[in-house]
Design an enzyme around this catalytic site. Structure first.
Site, mmCIF file in Angstrom:
data_model
loop_
_atom_site.group_PDB
_atom_site.id
_atom_site.type_symbol
_atom_site.label_atom_id
_atom_site.label_comp_id
_atom_site.label_asym_id
_atom_site.label_seq_id
_atom_site.Cartn_x
_atom_site.Cartn_y
_atom_site.Cartn_z
ATOM 1 N N ASP A 180 0.819 -1.225 0.000
ATOM 2 C CA ASP A 180 0.000 0.000 0.000
ATOM 3 C C ASP A 180 0.843 1.261 0.000
ATOM 4 O O ASP A 180 0.324 2.365 0.161
ATOM 5 C CB ASP A 180 -0.912 0.010 1.236
ATOM 6 C CG ASP A 180 -1.805 -1.212 1.271
ATOM 7 O OD1 ASP A 180 -2.533 -1.432 0.296
ATOM 8 O OD2 ASP A 180 -1.758 -1.951 2.271
ATOM 9 N N SER A 207 2.134 6.709 0.753
ATOM 10 C CA SER A 207 1.207 5.724 1.291
ATOM 11 C C SER A 207 -0.127 5.937 0.610
ATOM 12 O O SER A 207 -0.665 7.038 0.631
ATOM 13 C CB SER A 207 1.061 5.896 2.801
ATOM 14 O OG SER A 207 -0.058 5.178 3.235
ATOM 15 N N ARG A 208 -0.623 4.880 0.004
ATOM 16 C CA ARG A 208 -1.917 5.006 -0.669
ATOM 17 C C ARG A 208 -3.062 5.035 0.334
ATOM 18 O O ARG A 208 -4.196 5.290 -0.020
ATOM 19 C CB ARG A 208 -2.092 3.866 -1.672
ATOM 20 C CG ARG A 208 -1.279 4.087 -2.940
ATOM 21 C CD ARG A 208 -1.382 2.943 -3.904
ATOM 22 N NE ARG A 208 -0.401 1.900 -3.662
ATOM 23 C CZ ARG A 208 0.885 1.996 -3.981
ATOM 24 N NH1 ARG A 208 1.351 3.085 -4.556
ATOM 25 N NH2 ARG A 208 1.712 1.019 -3.733
ATOM 26 N N ILE A 209 -2.780 4.760 1.582
ATOM 27 C CA ILE A 209 -3.813 4.835 2.618
ATOM 28 C C ILE A 209 -4.040 6.297 3.009
ATOM 29 O O ILE A 209 -5.083 6.666 3.519
ATOM 30 C CB ILE A 209 -3.388 4.020 3.872
ATOM 31 C CG1 ILE A 209 -3.021 2.586 3.497
ATOM 32 C CG2 ILE A 209 -4.444 4.057 4.944
ATOM 33 C CD1 ILE A 209 -4.158 1.708 3.077
#
Ligand code: ATP
Ligand code: MG
Length: 497
Positions: A332, A357-359
């Site tokens: 992620d 961070s794709r979060i």
């Protein structure tokens, strides 16, 4: 009853009877080639007369290829191979916490046997979409630069990537130290590293009492190739055991570069066609299957989570290597460690520009969301400005000078010693001060002192403040008043007590 005997008995309970008896045809280092086993399937476990175990890795027309698990075997051509048509199950249990085990779940810390509560499959399909929930709870890494700029969430997979000796492992052991009292079980999986390195980690863990909630799975370089290959899967399996109880698990894989090497070695012995960088074509598959096992479970499944922080090594900062790019694509986000920053003394040597961070900040404490929102941008702008001012000789504008000073303050705040994780409460307080621009006028020395002192003063002057922050994760009006007062006192005059 000896430990291995106990495992064997337990294993027998769930195994079917012997289905096939084959014959060893040849032994090629840690690979056994067997024949007369027409119904074998991949991933299946087989046994030899000596009580040794192996795992089926593949086939040719008339041979079964078996990877030996455990020490180098005295297996010879003509020996019998027993197939029980069962995949590999290993023991799990609450008693594993606090222990160091090998990839076969056998204790290697000299602390005696471990009580077995169940047997779990080592290779298991990842939970499906319906079994999962969105990740939204904070994983507090205790590293300022991560928690502020690229915050982690429970259930996330975040890759740590960088050259040798850039501080990758230290960030992960800090994260483990920082889980004390947070109800997170940590599993540190060592693959292909030295025994002395493992001993150092064990010492560090003992020193910080982290074995209360931590276990180590050791696939160090002196263990068999089979065990090193197995170690991350065993780790995921142990994590799943605790996750099923609704617990939160933090897993470190240190590191997957070594794991890829091991798999390449196995594949070459199996005479599989080598692909890019001589890795077998299915290396992507075996790593992505592993990565899929992380996640946040749905409430119906107990709401537990498993966070993965895999480490991967680069050569001269090259993230375009086969294994790093693969792993970047199946996680992620990544935290990028730079040896240039490390050598300049910016430690942890995390390159903010290359880390993502794709979060996002979904799981971040609201109390730091505000202050940290602009931090990344300000920091990157500062870096650009520094690069520019190195080329120019003209005088700087007032505004540029202000930006430089602020950038220096941010830099100094983000520098952090290893083995000294900083609590979220402490970070919130420092970020508040940074946001109030009171650090911008300070010298480097003063900021260093501030990082250590200010929060101590807060605890002394307003003992309720840290608790309020942890309980609500926001800064309520009363806390703002406290913080303002504290800033005033800290820089002017201490209150009379
Ligand atoms: P390797 O490639 O050998 O696994 P690594 O990237 O995991 O290395 P570490 O072992 O964590 O890096 O750290 C490398 C060295 O840098 C160690 O000597 C460690 O003490 C030092 N170090 C790591 N982090 C910091 C820090 N924040 N401040 C100062 N020194 C640090
Ligand atoms: Mg390391």
């Amino acid at each position: 009853m000896s430990h291995s005997q106990e495992i064997k008995n337990k294993t027998h309970d769930i195994k079917f009877d012997v289905k096939e008896v084959g014959r060893v045809k040849a032994v090629r280092e840690f690979i056994v080639l067997a024949e007369n086993m027409p119904s074998c399937v991949n991933g299946q476990i087989v046994e030899f007369d000596a009580g040794l175990r192996g795992i089926v890795m593949g086939f040719t027309q008339d041979e079964v290829q078996i990877l030996m698990l455990g020490p180098k075997a005295r297996i010879r051509a003509g020996d019998k191979v027993y197939s029980k048509a069962k995949s590999l199950y290993l023991p799990v249990g609450d008693g594993f916490v606090g222990r160091v085990v090998n990839a076969l779940c056998e204790p290697v810390d000299g602390q005696g046997e471990i009580k077995i509560d169940d047997m779990f499959p080592v290779f298991k399909d990842a939970p499906g979409i319906m079994d999962r929930d969105t990740v939204e709870r904070t994983l507090e890494s205790g590293t300022r630069i991560i928690d502020a700029i690229m915050p982690l969430a429970l259930g996330q997979r975040q890759l740590l990537v960088g050259d040798r000796q850039t501080g990758k492992s230290s960030v992960t052991t800090d994260a483990i130290i920082n889980q004390k009292g947070k109800d997170v079980i940590c599993i540190y999986c060592v693959i292909g590293k030295t025994y002395s390195g493992l001993l150092k980690t064990i010492e560090l863990f003992k020193e910080h009492n982290v074995f209360e909630y931590t276990l180590i799975v050791s696939g160090i370089a002196s263990t068999s190739v089979g065990e090193q290959y197995l170690a991350p899967y065993t780790t995921a399996m142990l994590g799943e055991y605790f996750m099923r109880q609704g617990k939160d698990i933090l897993v470190i894989f240190d590191d997957l570069t070594r794991h890829a090497w091991i798999y390449r070695q196995i594949s070459l012995l199996l005479k599989r066609a080598p692909g890019r960088e001589a890795y077998p074509g299915d290396i992507f598959y075996i790593h992505s299957q592993l990565m899929e096992r992380a996640g946040q479970m749905s409430k119906a499944l107990g709401g537990g989570s498993m966070t993965f922080l895999p480490i991967v090594e680069t050569l001269q900062g090259d993230v375009t290597g086969f294994i790093p790019t693969n792993l970047v694509s199946m996680t992620d986000g990544q935290i990028y460690f730079s040896s240039a920053l490390f050598n300049k003394g910016f430690r942890p040597a995390i390159d903010v520009g290359l880390s993502v961070s794709r979060i996002g900040n979904r799981a971040q404490w609201p109390a730091v969301k505000g202050p940290s929102r602009s931090l990344r941008l300000e920091f990157l702008q500062y870096k650009e400005l520094v690069a520019m001012t190195q080329l120019r000789t003209t005088e700087l504008s007032k505004e540029a000078e202000k930006k430089l000073r602020r950038g220096e303050a941010i830099t100094e705040l983000l520098i952090q010693d290893k083995n000294k994780p900083v609590s979220m409460e402490h970070q919130v307080v420092d970020m508040y001060a940074l946001n109030r621009e009171v650090l911008d006028e300070l010298s480097v020395e003063q900021i260093r002192k501030f990082k250590l002192d200010f929060y101590e003063k807060i605890k002394e002057w307003f003992p309720n403040l840290p608790k309020q922050l942890r309980d609500t994760k926001i800064i309520v009006d009363e806390s703002i008043a406290n913080l303002e007062e504290a800033i005033y006192y800290y820089f002017n005059q201490e209150p009379k007590t």
